[in-house]
Design an enzyme around this catalytic site. Sequence first.
Site, PDB file in Angstrom:
ATOM      1  N   CYS A  93       0.803  -1.216   0.000  1.00 46.85           N
ATOM      2  CA  CYS A  93       0.000   0.000   0.000  1.00 46.85           C
ATOM      3  C   CYS A  93       0.848   1.284   0.000  1.00 46.85           C
ATOM      4  O   CYS A  93       1.389   1.642  -1.027  1.00 46.85           O
ATOM      5  CB  CYS A  93      -0.977  -0.058   1.172  1.00 46.85           C
ATOM      6  SG  CYS A  93      -2.447   0.936   0.934  1.00 46.85           S
ATOM      7  N   HIS A 192      -3.894  -5.775   2.520  1.00 46.93           N
ATOM      8  CA  HIS A 192      -3.634  -5.883   3.950  1.00 46.93           C
ATOM      9  C   HIS A 192      -4.169  -7.238   4.365  1.00 46.93           C
ATOM     10  O   HIS A 192      -4.559  -8.035   3.540  1.00 46.93           O
ATOM     11  CB  HIS A 192      -4.337  -4.753   4.708  1.00 46.93           C
ATOM     12  CG  HIS A 192      -3.802  -3.403   4.337  1.00 46.93           C
ATOM     13  ND1 HIS A 192      -2.568  -2.967   4.736  1.00 46.93           N
ATOM     14  CD2 HIS A 192      -4.329  -2.416   3.593  1.00 46.93           C
ATOM     15  CE1 HIS A 192      -2.355  -1.747   4.266  1.00 46.93           C
ATOM     16  NE2 HIS A 192      -3.405  -1.385   3.559  1.00 46.93           N
TER      17      HIS A 192
END
Length: 220
Positions: A93, A192
């Site tokens: 990310c 995630h």
Amino acid sequence: MKLKIGHLYGNLLNTYGDNGNLLMLQYIARQKGLEVETEIVSLNDSFNASDYDLVFFGGGQDYEQLVVSHDIQNKANAIKTYIENDGVLLAICGGFQLLGHYYINSAGERLEGISALDHYTLNQENSRFTGDITIYDEKTGDTYHGFENHNGRTFLGEGAQPLGIVKKGTGNNEKDNTEGARYKNVFCSYFHGPLLVRNQHLAERLIELAIKNKEKKAGE
Ligand code: GLN
């Protein structure tokens, strides 16, 4: 054999259980009989490319990313050297975004990346891509499952390779069905969850690549 893992900005970029990726790497490495040492490399530290067998760079909030985007310019050359020398790196990310050319954050500010990989990231107004995601890597036949939560919309440069093609969820952006990026031994993703805990095959691959590099170095 001892594996040294460098955790880039681990005290600043560590959202959504990303540190679970490190626990998974340690677990797999120890199962293979390796010793593991992990070190955080953060603000004002120097990054010595030859010190690490594996590097992890997690995600975070826009404020922490702003701070990191300034500091990382001092480490840019060393990180690029590490990557070009086939160093193994996992970026999630925010870390993924900062390895590219730039990231326009949710407030519209431009945060410079280090252009180690060929992608850039734009924002979206008052919205995030959030939810379960599944991708497929046609080259390896691997499927990856995870959870995405990002404002950024990342666009890969021409010829840049994604980690996979989106089967469910959004991925890098709303347009091209790509997710993450692959370059040499660098693996980037928006997942995630953490990524490696849900996708053990990737954790195995990272450790195996790191071992291969170490054996090659020892034979030189
Ligand atoms: N702040 C970035 C974004 O919203 C990265 C978020 C993250 O790392 N989860 O796109």
